[in-house]
Write a protein that holds these residues in place. Structure first.
Motif, mmCIF file in Angstrom:
data_model
loop_
_atom_site.group_PDB
_atom_site.id
_atom_site.type_symbol
_atom_site.label_atom_id
_atom_site.label_comp_id
_atom_site.label_asym_id
_atom_site.label_seq_id
_atom_site.Cartn_x
_atom_site.Cartn_y
_atom_site.Cartn_z
ATOM 1 N N ASN A 395 0.804 -1.220 0.000
ATOM 2 C CA ASN A 395 0.000 0.000 0.000
ATOM 3 C C ASN A 395 0.841 1.276 0.000
ATOM 4 O O ASN A 395 0.320 2.364 0.241
ATOM 5 C CB ASN A 395 -0.942 0.018 1.205
ATOM 6 N N VAL A 396 2.128 1.127 -0.261
ATOM 7 C CA VAL A 396 3.010 2.293 -0.346
ATOM 8 C C VAL A 396 3.031 2.813 -1.776
ATOM 9 O O VAL A 396 3.147 2.048 -2.732
ATOM 10 C CB VAL A 396 4.451 1.934 0.099
ATOM 11 N N ILE A 397 2.900 4.116 -1.937
ATOM 12 C CA ILE A 397 3.054 4.768 -3.242
ATOM 13 C C ILE A 397 4.474 5.318 -3.271
ATOM 14 O O ILE A 397 4.759 6.419 -2.794
ATOM 15 C CB ILE A 397 2.007 5.877 -3.442
ATOM 16 N N TRP A 398 5.381 4.558 -3.833
ATOM 17 C CA TRP A 398 6.811 4.783 -3.655
ATOM 18 C C TRP A 398 7.304 6.103 -4.228
ATOM 19 O O TRP A 398 8.127 6.790 -3.612
ATOM 20 C CB TRP A 398 7.584 3.607 -4.272
ATOM 21 N N LYS A 399 6.819 6.480 -5.386
ATOM 22 C CA LYS A 399 7.304 7.721 -6.006
ATOM 23 C C LYS A 399 6.916 8.945 -5.178
ATOM 24 O O LYS A 399 7.604 9.976 -5.233
ATOM 25 C CB LYS A 399 6.752 7.852 -7.421
ATOM 26 N N ASN A 400 5.827 8.838 -4.412
ATOM 27 C CA ASN A 400 5.409 9.952 -3.577
ATOM 28 C C ASN A 400 6.138 9.993 -2.244
ATOM 29 O O ASN A 400 6.255 11.054 -1.632
ATOM 30 C CB ASN A 400 3.903 9.893 -3.315
ATOM 31 N N ALA A 401 6.600 8.838 -1.785
ATOM 32 C CA ALA A 401 7.259 8.773 -0.482
ATOM 33 C C ALA A 401 8.538 9.600 -0.455
ATOM 34 O O ALA A 401 8.913 10.138 0.590
ATOM 35 C CB ALA A 401 7.564 7.325 -0.121
ATOM 36 N N VAL A 402 9.208 9.705 -1.589
ATOM 37 C CA VAL A 402 10.492 10.417 -1.626
ATOM 38 C C VAL A 402 10.352 11.862 -2.091
ATOM 39 O O VAL A 402 11.349 12.542 -2.308
ATOM 40 C CB VAL A 402 11.482 9.673 -2.554
ATOM 41 N N LYS A 403 9.139 12.358 -2.232
ATOM 42 C CA LYS A 403 8.941 13.749 -2.631
ATOM 43 C C LYS A 403 9.471 14.683 -1.550
ATOM 44 O O LYS A 403 9.210 14.495 -0.361
ATOM 45 C CB LYS A 403 7.457 14.040 -2.879
ATOM 46 N N PRO A 404 10.194 15.734 -1.919
ATOM 47 C CA PRO A 404 10.666 16.711 -0.936
ATOM 48 C C PRO A 404 9.495 17.395 -0.227
ATOM 49 O O PRO A 404 8.389 17.473 -0.760
ATOM 50 C CB PRO A 404 11.461 17.712 -1.779
ATOM 51 N N PHE A 405 9.755 17.897 0.963
ATOM 52 C CA PHE A 405 8.711 18.510 1.768
ATOM 53 C C PHE A 405 8.060 19.688 1.035
ATOM 54 O O PHE A 405 6.833 19.840 1.040
ATOM 55 C CB PHE A 405 9.309 18.995 3.093
ATOM 56 N N ALA A 406 8.889 20.518 0.390
ATOM 57 C CA ALA A 406 8.353 21.689 -0.314
ATOM 58 C C ALA A 406 7.438 21.271 -1.465
ATOM 59 O O ALA A 406 6.380 21.869 -1.687
ATOM 60 C CB ALA A 406 9.489 22.560 -0.833
ATOM 61 N N LYS A 407 7.832 20.226 -2.169
ATOM 62 C CA LYS A 407 7.016 19.752 -3.288
ATOM 63 C C LYS A 407 5.720 19.142 -2.788
ATOM 64 O O LYS A 407 4.649 19.336 -3.380
ATOM 65 C CB LYS A 407 7.813 18.723 -4.097
ATOM 66 N N PHE A 408 5.808 18.411 -1.684
ATOM 67 C CA PHE A 408 4.606 17.835 -1.078
ATOM 68 C C PHE A 408 3.631 18.934 -0.682
ATOM 69 O O PHE A 408 2.425 18.855 -0.951
ATOM 70 C CB PHE A 408 5.004 17.000 0.148
ATOM 71 N N GLN A 409 4.146 19.971 -0.029
ATOM 72 C CA GLN A 409 3.290 21.078 0.399
ATOM 73 C C GLN A 409 2.677 21.808 -0.789
ATOM 74 O O GLN A 409 1.509 22.213 -0.749
ATOM 75 C CB GLN A 409 4.100 22.067 1.248
ATOM 76 N N LEU A 410 3.465 21.961 -1.847
ATOM 77 C CA LEU A 410 2.959 22.638 -3.037
ATOM 78 C C LEU A 410 1.802 21.851 -3.654
ATOM 79 O O LEU A 410 0.762 22.428 -4.000
ATOM 80 C CB LEU A 410 4.084 22.813 -4.062
ATOM 81 N N PHE A 411 1.991 20.530 -3.774
ATOM 82 C CA PHE A 411 0.919 19.683 -4.304
ATOM 83 C C PHE A 411 -0.321 19.756 -3.414
ATOM 84 O O PHE A 411 -1.450 19.813 -3.900
ATOM 85 C CB PHE A 411 1.400 18.230 -4.410
ATOM 86 N N ASN A 412 -0.090 19.748 -2.102
ATOM 87 C CA ASN A 412 -1.207 19.794 -1.165
ATOM 88 C C ASN A 412 -2.006 21.082 -1.319
ATOM 89 O O ASN A 412 -3.244 21.071 -1.351
ATOM 90 C CB ASN A 412 -0.685 19.662 0.263
ATOM 91 N N ILE A 413 -1.309 22.201 -1.437
ATOM 92 C CA ILE A 413 -1.976 23.496 -1.577
ATOM 93 C C ILE A 413 -2.732 23.578 -2.897
ATOM 94 O O ILE A 413 -3.905 23.981 -2.949
ATOM 95 C CB ILE A 413 -0.950 24.641 -1.462
ATOM 96 N N LEU A 414 -2.061 23.184 -3.986
ATOM 97 C CA LEU A 414 -2.692 23.278 -5.304
ATOM 98 C C LEU A 414 -3.896 22.350 -5.432
ATOM 99 O O LEU A 414 -4.946 22.743 -5.959
ATOM 100 C CB LEU A 414 -1.660 22.966 -6.393
ATOM 101 N N CYS A 415 -3.743 21.110 -4.958
ATOM 102 C CA CYS A 415 -4.856 20.154 -5.067
ATOM 103 C C CYS A 415 -6.025 20.567 -4.182
ATOM 104 O O CYS A 415 -7.190 20.452 -4.582
ATOM 105 C CB CYS A 415 -4.372 18.748 -4.707
ATOM 106 N N SER A 416 -5.719 21.053 -2.983
ATOM 107 C CA SER A 416 -6.790 21.508 -2.103
ATOM 108 C C SER A 416 -7.503 22.714 -2.707
ATOM 109 O O SER A 416 -8.740 22.818 -2.646
ATOM 110 C CB SER A 416 -6.225 21.872 -0.719
ATOM 111 N N ALA A 417 -6.734 23.623 -3.297
ATOM 112 C CA ALA A 417 -7.343 24.790 -3.940
ATOM 113 C C ALA A 417 -8.243 24.372 -5.099
ATOM 114 O O ALA A 417 -9.321 24.940 -5.303
ATOM 115 C CB ALA A 417 -6.249 25.742 -4.428
ATOM 116 N N PHE A 418 -7.791 23.361 -5.845
ATOM 117 C CA PHE A 418 -8.603 22.892 -6.971
ATOM 118 C C PHE A 418 -9.908 22.261 -6.492
ATOM 119 O O PHE A 418 -10.967 22.443 -7.099
ATOM 120 C CB PHE A 418 -7.805 21.892 -7.802
ATOM 121 N N VAL A 419 -9.834 21.522 -5.378
ATOM 122 C CA VAL A 419 -11.054 20.924 -4.827
ATOM 123 C C VAL A 419 -12.030 22.013 -4.399
ATOM 124 O O VAL A 419 -13.237 21.922 -4.645
ATOM 125 C CB VAL A 419 -10.721 19.993 -3.644
#
Length: 890
Positions: A395-419
């Motif tokens: 159940n691990v999504i491996w490519k996402n596990a190694v994402k840098p913190f800044a990139k993770f936060q950016l995706f989180n902000i953008l995806c949440s904004a889109f929702v």
């Protein structure tokens, strides 16, 4: 459904009361009549009755669809449900005898808590009806407000501002106080249940439950020595590397193997069909029998037309390139890729130069893991952040596990904004659907809608009642799909994806399915009067917004009755058994996977739908208490349907270890706040008409403040409980169980726990499982209900027999490879084809083995082609299938 169907009325309801006597017209009455309610109820009940009859018929014949957990040999013995007796009386008897805790002990904690959600909501609504109906129905019905008819006389709309508001206040206090108690009890129960579940011998012996995924690992921490110094009681460390090139090659290798497998099946099937046609012609004398030369090795000649082909894509997903022979191409690709992948895998196992920003750390015990989790959570979130615990490798999504913190936060902000953008955009079609439920009120201002006045009562009832519900359901199915896609862009585990989707989708449900629809429905019913005299807008809205609850009465009818029956019928699995499987499952592998795998539920997209129904019921509990009765019935039907599936058909695809249920309880408090704020708003409108509404307004504001204080206290107490696992409580229960064994008669109990190491544990089965002190009868059940922490402990230690035994010992290889990237440990592909009477499968196996070389496994054991060219395999002996393996439980 928010309108009365077909009755003529004056403008008395639609215009200010001062001018009511002087205005008449052709509008339909605004009250929600019984006939309008029946217009929704009757077709839903009719369709559901047909579907339920179909279920009763099919469940006798298709055991794989309606009772796989009772017999499926791929399940471990502790996962099976008792054999289901065919026929209505048989399954009903078995269904009633089993307790919900059986799901906890034989399926998963998520499936068990899913059932508990519906039981809790049904109890909440039933008690709410008992509290509100005897008081508010007579108070509302005699409220004196003119122009209110039909079922609306039972709602807040019938009350004129004044002393009767006190009844609304104090009844609201009584009911919401009970709901707060219920949420508090369930939240504490859930937390203790999760902790006791993890403390059981089975769960605490699993690697995953002692392993934490850390993300945002800084460069200096990407070595085992550093991590062992950072944390105590570390047992094993896996530094995560994501070899993208190797992963791409593994994917290409596996696709080539799948092409070869499908191609071989297609080749043999084409050959059998051709031979059958030839045999028919020979039987009719149209062809001479084929001669077989003696003394020569038999070779099956295959027509060139029977060989499968495909096109190589010039562009991704566009197969418009060169046409190739599928078998020759697949063999060539496997010949190239198998040794190449094996070489790179050996290098990747020892290469630590490309370690990513994530690691998995296994601790010596589950208690050490949770201690480390609490300690790490206090550190800088941008460095060595604990992301998840209890996640199995698959159940691990491996490519996402190694994402840098800044990139993770950016995706989180953008995806949440889109929702949130979707939430706003969706308002337009949802508002239109809400307006349809009251469309007959707009006929005098929108000329082209005047034909609605002439529609027959029954048809108009369906248009304004059933049609909006169906349209809304269809529209909302798209949203969780989008949310899942977005969450999988950056969340590191499947469980975190589900939790993120739940966090997004719930506010979407509340805003779109509830608030927008409510205001659209309520406002559209008085838009004509507001246009005529805008100064009366607050009064009109106060009178008519409660009437929007009639739409949700229809909604509860549809969801409760229709969804429950559809869950029982299992339409998709049934269609696969009847004919889709015959069209799509053309290889032994597809048949095997379809047969042995049980479907699970997507918690992120399901919980918000039904939690929102609870929010709706709570929000309207005081201003339109009639909804509580329909909600109680709807939740009871849903509970019954999902209970059947949890006992007999459902598996668990993604586990959140009960966290999704805990979040749903928190989200349910939204209904409490909305109920209180709605009453405050209605009282404030009443203050503009009489000072007698000031007292109820002040009291309700005080209650809102008390609710906030309760919520803060609840969160703090839960956070305190969550800090540690109840290890001392486990030890105490073990001692108590040993004493019970000594006192109990022979045969009533089994020997208790010997140790806490998770290897030789066995649990006492208490005669009673609903109360902490093993007391029977009503008093014991009451104590069990009011002491949820101990009750949760009892549920684990006495109902779940499989939890008393640990998982089997891991081999050194299994432990070493537990959290390695799948591309590094992926074995060479295994090709499974079916045997035919002509010997073509043997010939193809020999050819493939010769052309591909070492590393390819291919067999025709365990599956055959019948006379018609259809693939068959032995479902009665699943473990004899070549694909069967003893799956490692991480």
């Amino acid at each position: 459904m928010a309108s009365l169907v077909g009755e003529r009325a004056t403008h008395a309801f639609l215009v200010p009361r001062a001018s009511a006597s002087s205005n008449t017209g052709s509008h339909r009455d605004s009250g929600s009549s019984v006939s309008a309610l029946l217009s929704t109820l009757i077709p839903v009940l009719a369709v559901s009755a047909v579907l339920f009859i179909a279920f009763l018929i099919f469940q006798k014949k298709y055991e794989r669809v309606y009772g796989p957990r009772t017999y499926l040999s791929s399940l471990r013995n502790w996962q099976k449900s008792p054999k289901r007796t065919a026929g209505l009386l048989g399954w009903k008897s078995e269904y009633q005898q089993l307790k919900d805790e059986f799901v906890l002990g034989h399926s998963s904690i998520d499936n068990y808590l899913w059932l508990r959600l519906f039981k809790m909501l049904a109890i909440m609504c039933f008690v709410g009806a008992v509290i509100t109906w005897p008081i508010l129905f007579p108070v509302n019905a005699t409220g004196g407000a003119p122009g209110v008819n039909g079922l609306d006389i039972l709602s807040f709309s019938k009350i004129q501002p004044g002393p009767r508001y006190y009844a609304q206040v104090f009844v609201s206090w009584m009911f919401l106080a009970f709901v707060m108690f219920l949420i508090t009890r369930e939240a504490r129960y859930c937390l203790r249940l999760r902790q006791q579940y993890l403390a059981s011998p089975y769960e605490k012996s699993r690697i995953s439950n002692k392993t934490i995924l850390f993300v945002n690992v800084p460069q200096e921490a990407r070595n085992e020595e550093y991590l062992r110094k950072e944390f105590s009681d570390v047992k094993h460390v896996w530094l995560v590397s994501v070899p993208e090139d190797l992963a791409k090659k593994v994917e290409e290798r596996d696709k080539a193997a799948a092409k070869l497998e499908n191609g071989e099946i297609k080749l043999i099937k084409n050959h059998i069909k051709r031979e059958n046609k030839r045999a028919k012609k020979e039987a009719k004398g149209k062809l001479e029998p084929r001669r077989v030369e003696e003394g020569r090795e038999h070779i099956v000649n295959v027509e060139q037309k029977d060989r499968p082909t495909h096109r190589l894509p010039k562009l991704k997903f566009l197969p418009i390139g060169k046409k190739v022979d599928t078998l020759d191409w697949s063999r060539g690709e496997l010949h190239r890729l198998i040794p190449d992948v094996a070489k790179e895998q050996n290098e990747a196992r020892t290469d630590k130069s490309n370690v990513g920003g994530a690691c998995f750390i296994e601790f010596e015990s589950i208690y050490a893991a949770h201690t480390a989790l609490n300690q790490a959570g206090l550190k800088n979130k941008a460095k060595l952040t604990p992301k998840d615990i209890g996640t199995p490798p698959q159940n691990v999504i491996w490519k996402n596990a190694v994402k840098p913190f800044a990139k993770f936060q950016l995706f989180n902000i953008l995806c949440s904004a889109f929702v949130w953008f979707l939430c706003i955009f969706w308002t337009i079609p949802v508002a239109v659907i809400g307006a349809i439920s009251n469309i007959n009120y707009l006929t005098d201002k929108v000329p082209f809608l005047s034909f609605i006045n002439h529609i027959p009562k029954v048809i108009l009832g369906v248009v304004t009642g059933l049609l909006p519900v169906i349209l809304l359901s269809i529209l909302m199915t798209l949203v969780p799909i989008v949310c899942n896609i977005l969450a999988k862009l950056y969340q590191p585990t499947q469980a975190s994806v589900q939790m993120k989707v739940q966090g997004w989708y719930f506010p979407f449900q509340v805003i779109q399915v509830f608030l927008v629809t409510t205001f659209a429905s309520g406002a559209s019913s008085v838009v004509t009067s507001i246009i005529n005299q805008p100064s009366q807008a607050p009064t009109l809205l106060a009178t008519n917004l409660p009437k929007a609850s009639n739409f949700y009465i229809s909604y509860f009818i549809l969801i409760g009755v229709n969804t429950a029956v559809m869950q029982l019928l299992q339409v998709v699995p049934l269609l696969f058994v009847l004919f889709l499987g015959k069209l799509l499952d053309t290889t032994p592998r597809k048949m095997f996977n379809r047969y042995v795998n049980l479907a699970g539920l997507g918690w992120g997209s399901l919980y918000p739908v039904y939690t929102n129904l609870g929010v709706i019921a709570l929000s309207y509990s005081t201003i339109s208490p009639l909804i509580l009765g329909f909600a109680a019935i709807g939740f009871t039907l849903l509970y019954a349907a999902f209970r059947y599936n949890a006992l007999f058909t459902l598996g668990t695809t993604v586990s959140t270890n009960g966290r999704s249920y805990a979040r749903a309880l928190q989200q349910l408090t939204t209904g409490i706040y909305l109920s209180e704020v709605c009453l405050i708003g209605l009282f404030a409108i009443g203050v503009g008409q009489t000072n007698q509404a000031i007292g109820p307004l002040v009291l309700q504001v005080i209650w809102l403040v008390a609710t906030i204080v309760w919520h803060v206290w609840l969160n703090r107490s839960l956070k305190k409980m969550e800090q540690t696992l109840p290890e001392d409580e486990v030890v105490e229960r073990i001692a108590q169980q040993n004493q019970d064994v000594e006192k109990a008669p022979n045969g009533e109990s089994t020997k208790a726990v010997d140790s806490l190491d998770g290897r030789n544990d066995s649990i006492v089965k208490h005669p009673s499982t609903d109360n902490p002190n093993n007391e029977r009868g009503f008093i014991g059940r009451v104590k069990g209900y009011f002491f949820p922490s101990t009750s949760a402990s009892t549920a684990i230690w006495s109902i779940a027999p499989h939890l008393t035994s640990p998982v089997r010992e891991y081999t050194p290889k299994e432990r070493e490879e537990a959290y390695m990237h799948p591309a590094i440990i992926s074995d060479p592909p295994f090709v499974w084809i079916a045997r035919d009477k002509y010997g073509l499968s043997k010939q193809e196996i020999e050819a493939s083995t010769k052309e591909v070389g070492e590393g390819l496994e291919i067999t025709d054991e365990g599956a055959t082609f019948n006379e018609k060219g259809k693939v068959e395999w032995n479902q009665e002996d699943v473990k004899s299938a070549p694909l069967w393996e003893d799956e490692v439980v991480y």
